[in-house]
Scaffold this active site. Sequence first.
Site, PDB file in Angstrom:
ATOM      1  N   ARG A 141      -2.620  12.288   1.933  1.00 36.66           N
ATOM      2  CA  ARG A 141      -1.362  13.040   1.915  1.00 36.66           C
ATOM      3  C   ARG A 141      -0.830  13.162   0.501  1.00 36.66           C
ATOM      4  O   ARG A 141      -0.362  14.221   0.097  1.00 36.66           O
ATOM      5  CB  ARG A 141      -0.310  12.387   2.827  1.00 36.66           C
ATOM      6  CG  ARG A 141       0.926  13.286   2.996  1.00 36.66           C
ATOM      7  CD  ARG A 141       2.008  12.659   3.868  1.00 36.66           C
ATOM      8  NE  ARG A 141       3.041  13.636   4.196  1.00 36.66           N
ATOM      9  CZ  ARG A 141       4.085  13.934   3.437  1.00 36.66           C
ATOM     10  NH1 ARG A 141       4.249  13.342   2.258  1.00 36.66           N
ATOM     11  NH2 ARG A 141       4.983  14.828   3.824  1.00 36.66           N
ATOM     12  N   CYS A 142      -0.910  12.084  -0.272  1.00 36.19           N
ATOM     13  CA  CYS A 142      -0.438  12.125  -1.658  1.00 36.19           C
ATOM     14  C   CYS A 142      -1.189  13.169  -2.487  1.00 36.19           C
ATOM     15  O   CYS A 142      -0.629  13.776  -3.389  1.00 36.19           O
ATOM     16  CB  CYS A 142      -0.613  10.757  -2.316  1.00 36.19           C
ATOM     17  SG  CYS A 142       0.491   9.465  -1.723  1.00 36.19           S
TER      18      CYS A 142
END
EC number: 3.5.3.6
Length: 411
Positions: free
Chosen positions: A400-401
């Site tokens: 996600r990052c």
Amino acid sequence: MTSPIHVTSEIGKLNVVMLKRPGVEVENFTPEMMPRLLFDDIPYLPIAQKEHDNFADTLRDNEVEVLYLEKLAAEALDAGGPEVKATFLNQMLTESGYAAGVLHGVLKDYLSSMSTQDMVVKIMGGVRKNELDFIPRDLVSAAEEQDYPFFMDPMPNLYFTRDPAASIGDGLSINHMTFPARQRESLFMETIIEHHPRFANQGLNVWRDRHHTTRIEGGDELVLSPQVLAIGVSERTSANAIEDIAQNLFTKGSTFEKVIAIKIPHNHAMMHLDTVFTMINHDQFTVHPGILGEGGYIDTWTITQGNDGELHLQHDTDLKQVLKNALNLDDLDLIPTGGGDPLIADREQWNDGSNTLAIAPGVVVTYNRNYVSNRVLREHGLKVLEVLSSELSRGRGGPRCMSMPLVREDI
């Protein structure tokens, strides 16, 4: 959908995403520089690139269009023309500590001599002192910083494209980030939105721009539904910034009616909300047990706008009930990192076991190293797509990052 940015959930089928392939910037520093640049280790670049390519290919294999930050930035500057390029370079130099003076001119001439793409890559990678035939004449550079190797620091955190900006509805926040090491990063996104043909003049809403003193980062911003946004009160995002973006969303024509502020521990291991909590299905979330206090409680504030135009806050400590109320769910499944085992949970959370990227309802991309958490997700009915993660994870960020969704289908 015609908007180049359209994100109304964390789980709608992902159609378009922006990544940054790791470049020389992730190796272009010494161990002594790691605290300054927010790194705990120095990734091995060839393997980090191989892993990132595996991540990008996994997305493409699932019908996701992958765009790259470094390419978009160069295309935006070329589309804007010489004046935009000069303005961008002046601002980048100013934010690098050279608002004026001889060195400002030397660096500007050096960077301007390159092609636009090479200039962008060089800025991202950092400008070392030994690259320029220049001897500083000022006392600070000559006496205090003579052993420091860079005129312009590298930006090794750039492959975490989630943080400098966040897609919210048919718009985005372009973020003022917490630490100096990352504050220049959002200038790339500002330039892209204003000048790239794909984004400029497309009616995009900038819910909050980068020209603030209060801090917010995209890893803390989670779009739970077209009406509900969750934001972490964290090491990287302040309460006053959350109130500011909530006010803007409520008054500037967005669909959002609630912002849920979730207070998490303020430390490096849990720097953003998405390192401890992500939405992965209509009624399923990952959660790191370490953020929950005695009895499983955590401080939350549901922010709404009253008839008087003022922000109203409702404080609660039962996260599960808050989410059920906000999303109109009878029940939901909070899936603990590491299966809830304290030792495994802490280890896999450190390696981003909670940082899952949903690319469709119930379909998530995760790091392969978090095999216990991945097994638990499968036991809860999720489809788990594992990507390689020995070097990328050294930067303290997961799938996600490393991704900024630009377009998701509505659910």
